[in-house]
Write a protein that holds these residues in place. Structure first.
Motif, PDB file in Angstrom:
ATOM      1  N   ARG A  10       0.883  -1.187   0.000  1.00  0.00           N
ATOM      2  CA  ARG A  10       0.000   0.000   0.000  1.00  0.00           C
ATOM      3  C   ARG A  10       0.911   1.224   0.000  1.00  0.00           C
ATOM      4  N   SER A  32       1.506   5.675  -1.102  1.00  0.00           N
ATOM      5  CA  SER A  32       0.905   6.982  -1.379  1.00  0.00           C
ATOM      6  C   SER A  32       1.252   7.429  -2.799  1.00  0.00           C
ATOM      7  N   THR A  38       5.649   3.882  -5.752  1.00  0.00           N
ATOM      8  CA  THR A  38       4.341   3.578  -6.368  1.00  0.00           C
ATOM      9  C   THR A  38       4.501   3.468  -7.871  1.00  0.00           C
ATOM     10  N   VAL A  50      -1.610  -1.008  -4.073  1.00  0.00           N
ATOM     11  CA  VAL A  50      -2.802  -0.261  -3.647  1.00  0.00           C
ATOM     12  C   VAL A  50      -2.340   1.163  -3.388  1.00  0.00           C
ATOM     13  N   THR A  63      -3.308   4.690  -1.894  1.00  0.00           N
ATOM     14  CA  THR A  63      -4.295   4.969  -0.840  1.00  0.00           C
ATOM     15  C   THR A  63      -4.871   6.383  -0.893  1.00  0.00           C
ATOM     16  N   ASP A  64      -4.206   7.292  -1.614  1.00  0.00           N
ATOM     17  CA  ASP A  64      -4.631   8.711  -1.484  1.00  0.00           C
ATOM     18  C   ASP A  64      -4.728   9.395  -2.844  1.00  0.00           C
ATOM     19  N   GLN A 116     -12.228   1.528  -5.205  1.00  0.00           N
ATOM     20  CA  GLN A 116     -13.260   1.087  -4.252  1.00  0.00           C
ATOM     21  C   GLN A 116     -13.943   2.315  -3.689  1.00  0.00           C
ATOM     22  N   HIS A 120     -15.922  -3.080   1.557  1.00  0.00           N
ATOM     23  CA  HIS A 120     -14.555  -3.607   1.387  1.00  0.00           C
ATOM     24  C   HIS A 120     -14.563  -4.810   0.450  1.00  0.00           C
ATOM     25  N   VAL A 125      -9.246  -3.878  -0.036  1.00  0.00           N
ATOM     26  CA  VAL A 125      -9.417  -2.468  -0.406  1.00  0.00           C
ATOM     27  C   VAL A 125     -10.711  -1.942   0.209  1.00  0.00           C
ATOM     28  N   ASP A 148      -9.474   3.512  -1.696  1.00  0.00           N
ATOM     29  CA  ASP A 148      -8.299   2.776  -2.187  1.00  0.00           C
ATOM     30  C   ASP A 148      -8.424   2.526  -3.686  1.00  0.00           C
ATOM     31  N   LEU A 174      -6.687  -0.056  -6.441  1.00  0.00           N
ATOM     32  CA  LEU A 174      -5.773  -1.191  -6.668  1.00  0.00           C
ATOM     33  C   LEU A 174      -5.395  -1.202  -8.150  1.00  0.00           C
TER      34      LEU A 174
END
Ligand SMILES: CC1(C)c2ccccc2-c2ccc(C[C@@H](CC(=O)O)C(=O)C(=O)O)cc21
Ligand SMILES: [Zn+2]
Length: 331
Positions: free
Chosen positions: A26, A28, A34, A45, A47-48, A189, A193, A245, A249, A251
């Motif tokens: 996971r 940012s 990333t 994943v 996240t932001d 998502q 979940h 997720v 999130d 993915l």
């Protein structure tokens, strides 16, 4: 009965699979790693991203009010598995039993189907391409997706055009069984979940996909919840990476990566809402580099199956010809 805080899920409700080995990282959007992972076609994943923040207000009431009075594809299944199948091929394939049923209904009818599921334990899955038939408020929310970020990624990795955004509304317990897609996918998502199990493309030989000409092309024949090790012995060597997720999130599911996606029980709301972003892949390089990547090997195998089915004029004859070619010669 345990009551879960809104937006949480029940960790005990998660099926334990033998083939899980590690977690998907996971990261940012600020983290350079990333972009290294996406560049290397590895799942991550993010996240932001705020990719679909404008859709965080989407719930059944808002969607019923704003999705418009068009018709939606809703799949029903008497077990909780929603295995994809190609309609046209299914019609031609007499022996094929459709694993789920497709209905074309209004959103109101979908809500009625949902209510009935609470009683009958039947499962439903709404899958609808977001297009201009939706109401103006949804168009506004759609336009407020973080297109700047996702367009930058599309350009940075040389992906093809955005092919579609699917709106998915599923029920806790829904399972989309293991399959791969031939598109890059930012899977966003929105509500509830989902548990995502991914297998790398080099595990093709452990996942025994249906023949390319079969209605369930791209889908694994293995039910990973109850594998038939006699028919699929190499599945013992399969290893998955997992991510759960939640709202916000995203993915990244790289093209040709196998994935199984399960909606987790979250009581409030009882449904999961996701939107995916499918991109056509990077056009194959004009100069092929050796050794071939796992993705290129899958692409070559698909082309061979298609070419043989066409050359023989009958997809049922491909296996016999391949056995004759290989057995005792290419072993
Ligand atoms: C199961 C269902 C509704 C379906 C039925 C019949 C034909 C196609 C499809 C289809 C395609 C994509 C998804 C979304 C996702 C899986 C998930 O979120 O459950 C996924 O696999 C992806 O984003 O690549 C789900 C479905
Ligand atoms: Zn998929």
């Amino acid at each position: 009965m345990a009551v879960f805080a809104s937006g949480s899920y029940d960790p005990d409700s998660i099926t334990k699979y033998s083939s899980i080995t590690e977690q998907i990282p996971r990261r940012s959007i600020q983290d350079p790693e990333t972009y290294q992972l996406i560049k290397d076609s590895k799942p991550v994943v993010i996240t932001d991203t705020n990719l679909v923040t404008s859709a965080s207000k989407w719930d059944l009431e808002y969607l019923n009010k704003n999705l418009g009075d068009g018709l939606f594809y809703v799949y029903t299944s008497n077990d909780n598995r929603f295995k994809y199948f190609d309609n046209k091929r299914a019609e031609k394939c007499k022996s094929f039993v459709t694993p789920s049923e497709r209905h074309h209904v209004t959103f109101l009818q979908f809500l009625q189907m949902l209510k009935r599921c609470a009683r009958t334990k039947e499962k439903v899955y709404l899958q609808q391409t977001l297009n201009d038939s939706v109401g103006t408020n949804i168009v506004t929310d759609f336009l407020q997706f973080n297109w700047d970020w996702v367009n930058k990624c599309q350009a940075a990795y040389g992906w093809g055009s955005l092919s579609s955004n699917l709106l998915l509304i599923g029920l806790e317990g829904n399972i989309t069984p293991v399959h791969y897609d031939e598109q890059e996918n930012f899977f966003a998502q929105i509500s509830g979940h989902k548990r995502c199990l991914l297998f790398s493309p080099d595990q093709f030989d452990c996942l025994y996909p249906h023949p390319v000409a079969h209605p369930c092309d791209r889908q694994s024949q293995v039910n990973i919840a109850n594998p038939d090790y006699k028919k699929f012995p190499r599945f013992r060597n399969a290893h998955a990476t997992e991510a759960i997720v939640g709202p916000g999130d995203v993915l990244y599911i790289p093209m040709y990566w196998w994935h199984q996606i399960e909606s987790l029980s979250s009581r409030i709301p009882p449904v999961t809402i996701s939107v995916n972003f499918w991109y056509r892949g990077t056009p194959l390089p004009d100069v092929i580099q050796y050794p071939l990547s796992p993705q290129q090997r899958v692409s070559v195998m698909r082309n061979v199956e298609k070419m043989l089915a066409a050359a023989l004029g009958d997809a049922e004859k491909v296996g016999e010809l391949l056995r004759t070619m290989v057995e005792g010669r290419y072993t």
